[in-house]
Design a protein around this motif. Structure first.
Motif, PDB file in Angstrom:
ATOM      1  N   SER A 229       0.838  -1.198   0.000  1.00 16.54           N
ATOM      2  CA  SER A 229       0.000   0.000   0.000  1.00 16.54           C
ATOM      3  C   SER A 229       0.872   1.248   0.000  1.00 16.54           C
ATOM      4  O   SER A 229       2.065   1.202   0.321  1.00 16.54           O
ATOM      5  CB  SER A 229      -0.920   0.028   1.220  1.00 16.54           C
ATOM      6  OG  SER A 229      -0.181   0.277   2.403  1.00 16.54           O
ATOM      7  N   SER A 231       1.946   4.899   1.602  1.00 18.91           N
ATOM      8  CA  SER A 231       2.077   5.319   2.996  1.00 18.91           C
ATOM      9  C   SER A 231       2.675   6.717   3.047  1.00 18.91           C
ATOM     10  O   SER A 231       3.326   7.177   2.100  1.00 18.91           O
ATOM     11  CB  SER A 231       2.956   4.342   3.791  1.00 18.91           C
ATOM     12  OG  SER A 231       4.264   4.286   3.242  1.00 18.91           O
ATOM     13  N   TRP A 251       0.305   7.511   8.305  1.00 21.21           N
ATOM     14  CA  TRP A 251      -0.859   7.116   7.500  1.00 21.21           C
ATOM     15  C   TRP A 251      -0.485   5.973   6.572  1.00 21.21           C
ATOM     16  O   TRP A 251       0.636   5.914   6.040  1.00 21.21           O
ATOM     17  CB  TRP A 251      -1.351   8.299   6.686  1.00 21.21           C
ATOM     18  CG  TRP A 251      -2.447   7.962   5.707  1.00 21.21           C
ATOM     19  CD1 TRP A 251      -3.778   7.892   5.958  1.00 21.21           C
ATOM     20  CD2 TRP A 251      -2.290   7.635   4.322  1.00 21.21           C
ATOM     21  NE1 TRP A 251      -4.475   7.553   4.812  1.00 21.21           N
ATOM     22  CE2 TRP A 251      -3.575   7.388   3.787  1.00 21.21           C
ATOM     23  CE3 TRP A 251      -1.184   7.530   3.473  1.00 21.21           C
ATOM     24  CZ2 TRP A 251      -3.788   7.045   2.453  1.00 21.21           C
ATOM     25  CZ3 TRP A 251      -1.386   7.182   2.142  1.00 21.21           C
ATOM     26  CH2 TRP A 251      -2.674   6.944   1.649  1.00 21.21           C
ATOM     27  N   ASP A 253      -2.426   3.585   3.384  1.00 21.33           N
ATOM     28  CA  ASP A 253      -3.601   3.392   2.553  1.00 21.33           C
ATOM     29  C   ASP A 253      -4.146   1.972   2.715  1.00 21.33           C
ATOM     30  O   ASP A 253      -3.509   1.103   3.322  1.00 21.33           O
ATOM     31  CB  ASP A 253      -3.231   3.652   1.088  1.00 21.33           C
ATOM     32  CG  ASP A 253      -4.443   4.005   0.243  1.00 21.33           C
ATOM     33  OD1 ASP A 253      -5.555   4.057   0.787  1.00 21.33           O
ATOM     34  OD2 ASP A 253      -4.268   4.231  -0.979  1.00 21.33           O
ATOM     35  N   THR A 254      -5.318   1.735   2.154  1.00 20.07           N
ATOM     36  CA  THR A 254      -5.944   0.411   2.213  1.00 20.07           C
ATOM     37  C   THR A 254      -5.007  -0.659   1.655  1.00 20.07           C
ATOM     38  O   THR A 254      -4.359  -0.445   0.625  1.00 20.07           O
ATOM     39  CB  THR A 254      -7.256   0.415   1.411  1.00 20.07           C
ATOM     40  OG1 THR A 254      -8.142   1.387   1.985  1.00 20.07           O
ATOM     41  CG2 THR A 254      -7.916  -0.950   1.434  1.00 20.07           C
ATOM     42  N   ALA A 272      -7.820   2.154   4.977  1.00 21.37           N
ATOM     43  CA  ALA A 272      -6.836   3.213   5.177  1.00 21.37           C
ATOM     44  C   ALA A 272      -6.907   3.732   6.615  1.00 21.37           C
ATOM     45  O   ALA A 272      -7.993   3.897   7.182  1.00 21.37           O
ATOM     46  CB  ALA A 272      -7.079   4.341   4.185  1.00 21.37           C
TER      47      ALA A 272
END
Length: 330
Positions: A229, A231, A251, A253-254, A272
């Motif tokens: 994913s 990031s 953070w 993401d999915t 996410a």
């Protein structure tokens, strides 16, 4: 495996770095086992899993290039590109066989006769089929009646001549053709003069053909890369006179978490997610430091879902965590 790393200062404070490497790793021991196992038998099908001792090692050819500009004593900005060509990635396939020479109570003459005797509405009703098999075969050695003392229900075993050999649908790991993972990385670190304040920001974008096909409900031949994913991280900090303070937002993401759930070969995604963390420390001297930190201070939750974002599978709330401590170096 070979690897090479080079860097070159194009102009003052602007550096290009490049690397090439090849890596090799064996498949997991669980994939290499020679045996198999029967996981379950029901009206729909019998399922099992088996290894593949003929699997080839996973090979990856890796390319990286980055440009870095150092515009201050501790300040810089960079952009990088990476690519990984992966051979023999592990995927799954399905085959049908009957290696156990075991008869199934849900296949063959007894099962078919029970279904034929029931109304059409009960053709897929396992409880009704079970009851009809018992009715048609009273006092049979391959039917164990309920046990009132233990509370166990009736058990029906496969008959050696009136039921068919179990046809098992086995999942098995196989090597897949070449796959590719590419991406970009961006980063900046900036110090605000001699104030002690600064910031770090980075972002990683990833693209790959190792994705899960949500439209394929068989799961056969799927070889997604778990955990892949985008990031990003944002950090603000103060570091001066023994005082260190950091506040960070992290953070992701999915991403695909698993390729099977409690039902069968179905994807499990993690939505996410981002959280805020803080850390404060004071260095009394070169040996003694005290600190306090807060993790997930805004009490964010994580959520897992299936083939569609509305198919919620799990929601987890761990709550914020706070720690205080002391470090001493001898």
């Amino acid at each position: 495996m070979p690897s090479i790393d080079v860097d070159y200062e194009i102009v003052e404070d602007l550096i290009v770095r490049a690397s090439f490497s090849q890596t090799l790793t064996r498949p997991g021991y669980g994939n290499l086992t020679a045996g198999g196992r029967l996981d379950g038998v029901n009206i729909e099908e019998a399922t099992g899993s088996q290894g593949n001792p003929g699997l080839l090692p996973i090979e990856s050819t890796n390319y990286d290039i980055s440009f870095e500009y150092y515009y201050g004593d501790a300040s810089y900005a960079s952009i990088g590109y990476f690519r990984k060509d992966v051979d023999n990635f592990i995927a799954s396939t399905f085959t049908n066989s009957s290696p156990f020479n075991v008869t199934s109570p849900v296949q063959g003459q007894r099962f078919d006769e029970a279904v034929a005797a029931l109304p059409a509405a009960d053709a897929n009703n396992s409880a009704a089929i079970r009851g009809e098999i018992q009715n048609q075969n009273p006092n049979d050695d391959y039917i164990t009646p309920p046990n009132a003392e233990t509370g166990e229900g009736a058990k029906i075993w496969g008959h050696p001549t009136e039921n068919d050999i179990v046809d098992v649908r086995f999942s098995q790991p196989i090597n897949q053709d070449e796959n590719e993972v590419t991406g970009f990385e961006f980063a900046i670190q900036h110090l605000f003069g001699e104030s002690g304040f600064g910031t770090i920001v980075n972002y990683t974008y990833v693209d790959s053909d190792l994705e899960y096909d949500n439209g394929d409900i068989s799961g056969e031949g799927q070889s997604p890369l778990l955990g892949l994913s985008d990031s990003a991280n944002f950090v603000g900090f103060y570091d001066k006179d023994g005082i260190q303070f950091r506040v960070a937002y992290n953070w992701r993401d999915t991403f695909l978490n698993a390729t099977s759930d409690a039902v069968g070969p179905n994807p499990v995604y993690t939505e996410a997610y981002g959280q805020w963390d803080v850390n404060l420390s004071y260095e009394f001297n070169e040996n003694l430091t005290v600190f306090a930190e807060g993790i997930n201070i805004t009490d964010e939750t994580t959520r897992m879902f299936g083939r569609h974002e509305l198919m919620t599978l799990n929601i987890q709330q761990t709550g914020p965590r706070y720690n205080i401590g002391m470090r001493y170096k001898f």
